[in-house]
Design a protein around this motif. Structure first.
Motif: not given
Lengths: 774, 161
Positions: A290-291, A363-368, A739-742
């Motif tokens: 999570g983040l 690896f950390g990118h979808p999140e950031s 995808m999450p951001a879009a």
């Protein structure tokens, strides 16, 4: 005969549609014993006592192990995790004991009779909470743990890694910024949900040979870890990995292997199988992190980004595993694929009392990316600029530098702007990004960009062997695991192209055996084809060299007079003078019986070049060989009345370099988009008191099902890499990243509210829109 | 300690057209008996809870989650597993449409579609959805599976695809 660019049918296709495909838990053997875990019912508790006496009395129970029997700390970066908990449990689901019995039914029955008494402790419920002063420590002895040099935990805190990115001057950056926004985002841990739960078996032969079967992305690392932790010679360990039923990063952690090895060891080496139940696979084995993040961005009046200050607090859970690396990877690409001269990023991996995290696709990118793309959306809005135009303007290009100050060229970065332009067309941006269909129904669009490098070990490598049969057919042997991507088929296409034979002539076994298969570092980071492709090319060149050598003697010509193609070695100036490969692959036999040459076995290996560790003060360094970039868009229809929505379309344009197998490439991209939308729209653990996970089944932890998916559109921009086999680029993870951001951008536009949390449920939109008041 | 729950009984199961005798516990689920007693590992455990559909087989022509059925309850039925198919239209369509990646959920989806195409040869989208929502695929986008189902049912892909 061209193999590149063809949608060759997967080599594992027939096995997979007939039920013949074997996965780890399908490999039953007579005499195998079964293990069952006893796990923690608390997020954080002291273990007061463990009473195994009733369980031991069950007929068919061979042994019960607890933390006392296994007092060893493990971890690839920081050795902070006991194989079985000793004095305390730090997350719900943590293994406390293991029962070994004749059958699984007996093992389960006995596991229920193991009586563990706990005293609950205060819990850390989020990375933000973990970061506060004076909160309980998840690891009081952090300073005493063994660790590698490239992670930076802070003893006396809950910080298990801190990565600093410092580029340019923040003073100048803010001075040049006329528009500034600050955004905070947050989402809970979630899960990979591979349909095959993690499964292992372990056996120790009388001569000391250790045989592990594991559903894993990292069999070669299992060998190394068993060797280092238990002091075994690497030659004594063989790890088998057959087909893997989905992984997505989750099978790059090593956990059950240690337990199964100790279990077998405790009963004299007999084979022990340990297979996660779905509930265990959700929380006992590692999860997706999570983040909590804060992003401050500034741009000038023309819309050029001038400054970024990014704080990432990752929820790594109770143990470090790979989360410490993901927090570093996120930092290295923290801006997204945009040019930002003045940058300050602090990325922290935090200990909490949640299930611990390991690699997850991206690896950390979808999140950031979720954090920074939400901020970019807001900045464009505040500036009054079209968000696609804003992204296009700031898209990073050759000659510019990344957050870790790598100077880019076309091969390293591809073409971000072209991807944005194409997405704009495909999503029909001109039609408008918020349209009221009826007073209740709103259609809206959102976009995002992505990039990702690999962030794996600086000396990661791969090997391949091409072994000819007498009839000219070839066995390709390499260490990339078939986790679903079809990589082993694509590698056969690369070999066929180079050898100038039909891909049907190349046979690929799907099983990995670490004693006979050339090593592939790990099947992670979209580096399977990247590295193994180079190894396969080298192996093919080696084989060709051997073939030409024999042919040169037969024809009495020099090597450079010869060429290979269409199944023959022939004279360049007179292609009619030729020898079929089958006349050469086992050596050439003259009419009188004399033989020259011998079986052709091509070998090749490859190791990444020029990677460096990051400077601990500034982050300067080379985190991987290249970035795969792209742009994405989502269109939703949102219902104003009940806050529900339907995802109508999702578009990805990715600079994939040369496409070796179009159908498989499309499948990877669509599958990753799908996973990203599932994660963003509905996934995330729900925690109860003492951070007990309340959603450990598919009836409570919802994933996208058939028909809930939007229409997917995938298009490719082709900027070939100059380093890889035929110019390919890694694409396995990337289409998940934006995808999450879009989705959040489209829903925020639809509902006219800033949606900065995941999952994006109708309830969340309702709460953000109304403050949660009816 | 003795426990009745580990006692075994003899049953005969009709699997893929062959009557097979075996010993089961009363609590054994059909999935485990197919896999462990007969070596038919095409049906996969995914959740043992009826949530994921990976263990789907046909029982008397209907897709049944074999983790939700006791083996003893399956005696006197006709059971078909993925191993019982021989180059069926569904299998061919799955290959043609790239409707699988890791392949773990594939036998379950295929058996569900086998049942669907026999029972609802004219299924519309809502019937297809209702049926296939009982299975989970984590690798593909479902578009590929949809294309395969359409192919099996002889339906035309919608315009624009």
């Amino acid at each position: 005969m061209e193999s590149i660019g063809r949608s060759v049918i997967r080599k594992d296709a027939v096995a997979k549609v007939t039920g013949a495909a074997k996965y780890t838990a399908d490999l039953k053997t007579v005499g195998s014993l079964y293990a069952k875990l006893v796990t923690s019912p608390y997020g954080h508790a002291r273990i007061l006592s463990i009473d195994t006496s009733a369980a031991e009395k069950v007929n068919g129970v061979h042994k019960i192990l607890t933390g006392k029997d296994t007092n060893i700390l493990t971890g690839e970066e920081i050795k902070d995790r006991p194989i079985l908990a000793t004095d305390r449990v730090r997350y719900h689901g943590e293994p406390v004991a293991v029962v070994i019995a004749d059958t699984l039914a007996i093992a389960k029955q006995a596991a229920n009779l193991v009586n563990v008494s706990y005293s609950p402790l205060p819990v850390i419920r989020s990375p933000k909470e973990a970061y506060q002063q004076g909160v309980p420590l998840v690891h009081e002895h952090l300073g005493d743990y063994e660790k590698i040099a490239e992670v930076f935990p802070k003893p006396g805190t809950n910080i298990c890694n801190h990565t600093k990115i410092r580029k340019g001057s923040m003073e100048i950056g803010w001075a040049k910024s006329t528009v500034v926004v600050e955004t905070e985002v947050s989402f809970p841990p979630s899960d990979h949900c591979a349909m095959e739960t993690r499964s292992v078996s372990a056996e120790i032969l009388p001569n000391g040979q250790v045989i592990i079967h594991s559903s894993s992305q990292v069999p070669f690392t299992i060998k190394k870890m068993l060797s280092s932790i238990f002091g075994l010679n690497q030659g004594k360990i063989t790890v088998h990995t057959p087909l893997v039923g989905g992984a997505y990063g989750g099978k790059s952690a090593i956990q059950l292997e240690f337990i199964a090895y100790l279990a077998s060891s405790a009963i004299g080496g007999q084979k022990v199988q340990l297979i996660n139940s779905r509930e265990e696979d959700f929380i006992t084995s590692p999860v997706h992190l999570g983040l909590d993040a804060k992003v401050k961005l500034g741009c000038d009046a023309e819309g050029y980004l001038q400054a970024a200050e990014i704080t990432l607090l990752f929820d790594g859970g109770a143990y470090s595993d790979k989360a410490v690396d993901m927090s570093r990877a996120a930092a290295t690409d923290c801006t997204g694929p945009y040019q930002v001269e003045n940058l300050w990023c602090d990325s922290f991996c935090m200990y909490t009392n949640h299930p611990y995290a390991t690699s997850f696709r991206g690896f950390g990118h979808p999140e950031s990316t979720f954090a920074v793309e939400r901020a970019i959306e807001r900045l464009a809005e505040k500036l009054g600029m079209d968000p696609i135009e804003f992204r296009w303007k700031n898209a990073i290009r050759p000659g510019q530098t990344t957050p870790t100050q790598v100077i880019l060229n076309e091969s390293r970065i591809g073409n971000v702007r072209r991807c944005i332009e194409r997405v704009r067309e495909l999503i029909n941006w001109e039609e408008g990004r918020r349209i009221e269909i009826t007073p209740e129904r709103i259609r809206a669009k959102g976009v995002s960009c992505f990039w990702k490098n690999s962030n794996i070990d600086t000396n990661a490598g791969s090997g391949a062997i091409l072994k000819f049969n007498e009839d000219g057919t070839v066995h390709l042997n390499c260490g990339v695991i078939e986790i679903g991507t079809g990589s082993r088929t694509v590698l056969a296409q690369i070999a066929a192209q180079k050898l100038g034979i039909d891909v049907d002539q190349i046979y690929v076994e799907m099983d990995i055996d670490t004693s006979s298969t050339p090593e592939h570092y790990k099947t992670v980071a979209s580096r399977g084809l990247w590295m193994a492709g180079r190894a396969v090319l080298a192996a093919a060149e080696d084989a060709i060299g051997q073939l030409l050598n024999v042919a040169a003697q037969v024809f009495r010509v020099s090597l450079d007079d010869l060429d290979i193609g269409k199944g023959f070695v022939f004279l360049k100036d007179n292609p009619a003078r030729k020898l079929a490969l089958k006349e050469l692959v086992y050596g050439y036999v003259y009419p009188n019986g004399n033989a020259i040459g011998s079986q052709v076995i091509g070998r090749g290996s490859y190791t990444l070049r020029g990677m460096t560790f990051l400077d601990p003060k500034t982050g300067k360094g080379v985190p991987g060989p290249d970035w795969t970039v792209g742009a994405q868009a989502v269109e939703v229809e949102w219902n104003k009345r009940d806050y529900t929505y339907k995802i109508l379309r999702a578009v990805t344009v990715i600079d994939a370099g040369t496409i070796i197998n179009p159908k498989l490439a499309q499948g990877q991209v669509k599958g990753a988009m799908h996973m990203g939308l599932s994660f963003a729209s509905r996934e995330g653990f729900i925690f109860g008191p003492n951070e007990v996970v309340e959603t450990t089944q598919f009836r409570t932890y919802k994933v996208l099902r058939y028909g809930e998916n939007p229409d997917y559109t995938v298009d490719f921009v082709v900027t070939p890499s100059r380093e890889t086999a035929y110019g390919l680029r890694g694409i396995g993870e990337h289409a998940l990243i934006g995808m999450p951001a879009a989705l959040a951008n489209s829903l925020s536009t639809a509902a006219e509210v800033h949606l900065n949390r995941l999952p994006l449920t109708p309830e969340l939109i309702w709460r953000m829109k109304t403050g949660g008041v009816r | 300690m003795t426990d009745q729950s580990h006692t075994r009984f003899s049953v005969a199961l009709n699997v893929n057209g062959v009557k097979r005798k075996t010993e089961v516990r009363s609590a054994d689920i059909l999935l485990d008996v197919l896999r462990n007693n007969f070596g038919l590992t095409g049906a996969k455990p995914g959740c043992l809870n009826g949530d994921c559909g990976s263990c789907t087989v046909l029982v008397n022509g209907w897709p049944i989650k074999s983790c939700m059925m006791l083996a003893v309850a399956a005696s006197n039925t006709n059971i078909v597993t993925v191993e019982g198919l021989k180059g069926s239209a569904t299998q061919r369509a799955f290959i043609e449409k790239n409707a699988f990646q890791c392949g773990y959920c594939t036998p379950g989806f295929i058996m569900n579609i086998e049942g669907l195409s026999a029972i609802h040869p004219d299924a519309d989208d809502s019937i297809i959805e209702e049926w296939l929502q009982s299975n989970i695929c984590r690798c593909t986008s479902y578009e590929e599976i949809k294309a395969a189902v359409y192919k099996v049912l002889g339906k035309k892909p919608e315009a624009g695809r």
